[in-house]
Design a protein around this motif. Structure first.
Motif, short mmCIF file in Angstrom:
data_model
loop_
_atom_site.label_atom_id
_atom_site.label_comp_id
_atom_site.label_asym_id
_atom_site.label_seq_id
_atom_site.Cartn_x
_atom_site.Cartn_y
_atom_site.Cartn_z
N LYS A 144 65.40 22.36 51.10
CA LYS A 144 64.43 23.14 50.32
C LYS A 144 64.70 24.61 50.59
CE LYS A 144 60.66 19.84 50.14
NZ LYS A 144 59.24 19.63 50.35
N TRP A 145 64.58 25.41 49.55
CA TRP A 145 64.77 26.85 49.70
C TRP A 145 63.61 27.43 50.49
CZ3 TRP A 145 69.10 29.34 48.88
CH2 TRP A 145 70.03 28.80 48.01
N LEU A 146 63.91 28.44 51.28
CA LEU A 146 62.89 29.16 52.04
C LEU A 146 62.44 30.35 51.20
CD1 LEU A 146 61.37 29.47 54.70
CD2 LEU A 146 63.29 30.78 55.56
N CYS A 150 59.95 33.78 50.63
CA CYS A 150 59.35 34.87 51.40
C CYS A 150 57.83 34.66 51.48
CB CYS A 150 59.66 36.20 50.74
SG CYS A 150 58.85 37.62 51.49
N PRO A 151 57.25 34.70 52.68
CA PRO A 151 55.80 34.51 52.80
C PRO A 151 55.01 35.71 52.29
CG PRO A 151 56.79 34.79 54.98
CD PRO A 151 57.90 34.76 53.99
N ILE A 152 55.65 36.85 52.05
CA ILE A 152 54.93 38.04 51.57
C ILE A 152 54.95 38.13 50.04
CG2 ILE A 152 54.91 40.56 51.58
CD1 ILE A 152 55.92 40.42 54.47
N CYS A 153 56.15 38.10 49.44
CA CYS A 153 56.24 38.28 47.98
C CYS A 153 56.47 36.99 47.21
CB CYS A 153 57.34 39.29 47.64
SG CYS A 153 59.01 38.66 47.85
N GLY A 154 56.88 35.92 47.91
CA GLY A 154 57.13 34.64 47.24
C GLY A 154 58.51 34.51 46.65
N GLY A 155 59.38 35.50 46.87
CA GLY A 155 60.74 35.46 46.34
C GLY A 155 61.63 34.51 47.14
N LYS A 156 62.67 34.03 46.48
CA LYS A 156 63.60 33.11 47.13
C LYS A 156 64.53 33.87 48.05
CE LYS A 156 66.76 30.62 44.73
NZ LYS A 156 67.31 29.53 43.93
N THR A 157 64.68 33.40 49.27
CA THR A 157 65.58 34.04 50.23
C THR A 157 66.93 33.34 50.16
OG1 THR A 157 64.94 32.60 52.06
CG2 THR A 157 63.66 34.62 51.76
N ARG A 158 67.83 33.69 51.06
CA ARG A 158 69.17 33.10 51.06
C ARG A 158 69.29 31.91 52.00
NH1 ARG A 158 70.65 39.01 51.26
NH2 ARG A 158 71.19 39.49 49.11
N LEU A 159 68.17 31.40 52.49
CA LEU A 159 68.19 30.30 53.45
C LEU A 159 67.63 29.02 52.85
CD1 LEU A 159 66.81 32.09 56.62
CD2 LEU A 159 69.17 31.53 56.11
N GLN A 160 68.17 27.91 53.31
CA GLN A 160 67.65 26.60 52.97
C GLN A 160 67.26 25.89 54.25
OE1 GLN A 160 70.63 24.55 50.73
NE2 GLN A 160 69.96 25.44 48.80
N LEU A 161 66.22 25.08 54.17
CA LEU A 161 65.74 24.33 55.33
C LEU A 161 65.96 22.85 55.11
CD1 LEU A 161 62.28 26.00 56.01
CD2 LEU A 161 64.44 26.46 57.16
N LEU A 162 66.35 22.16 56.18
CA LEU A 162 66.37 20.71 56.19
C LEU A 162 65.06 20.23 56.80
CD1 LEU A 162 69.96 20.03 57.53
CD2 LEU A 162 69.17 19.79 55.19
N GLU A 163 64.79 18.95 56.67
CA GLU A 163 63.56 18.39 57.21
C GLU A 163 63.49 18.55 58.73
OE1 GLU A 163 61.08 14.19 56.99
OE2 GLU A 163 63.11 14.31 56.22
#
Length: 54
Positions: free
Chosen positions: A6-8, A10-23
């Motif tokens: 899942k894409w991570l 930004c908790p401030i603006c809601g924009g998509k960052t360059r990181l993905q998270l696994l479970e």
């Protein structure tokens, strides 16, 4: 183990960052940079839940 990424966002603006998270990804005191709002913040992430560290 599932390989669902899942894409991570930004908790401030809601924009998509360059990181993905696994479970199974766990981040502690991670410096996250948002390319949209140009801010850097410390976050904590466990089970796809992201917390902003003040």
């Amino acid at each position: 183990m599932s390989d669902l990424k899942k894409w991570l966002f930004c908790p401030i603006c809601g924009g998509k960052t360059r990181l993905q998270l696994l479970e199974t990804t766990e981040l502690k005191d991670f410096p996250l940079f948002c390319p949209k709002c140009k801010r850097e913040m410390l976050i904590r992430a466990v089970n796809y839940k992201v917390q902003l560290i003040k």
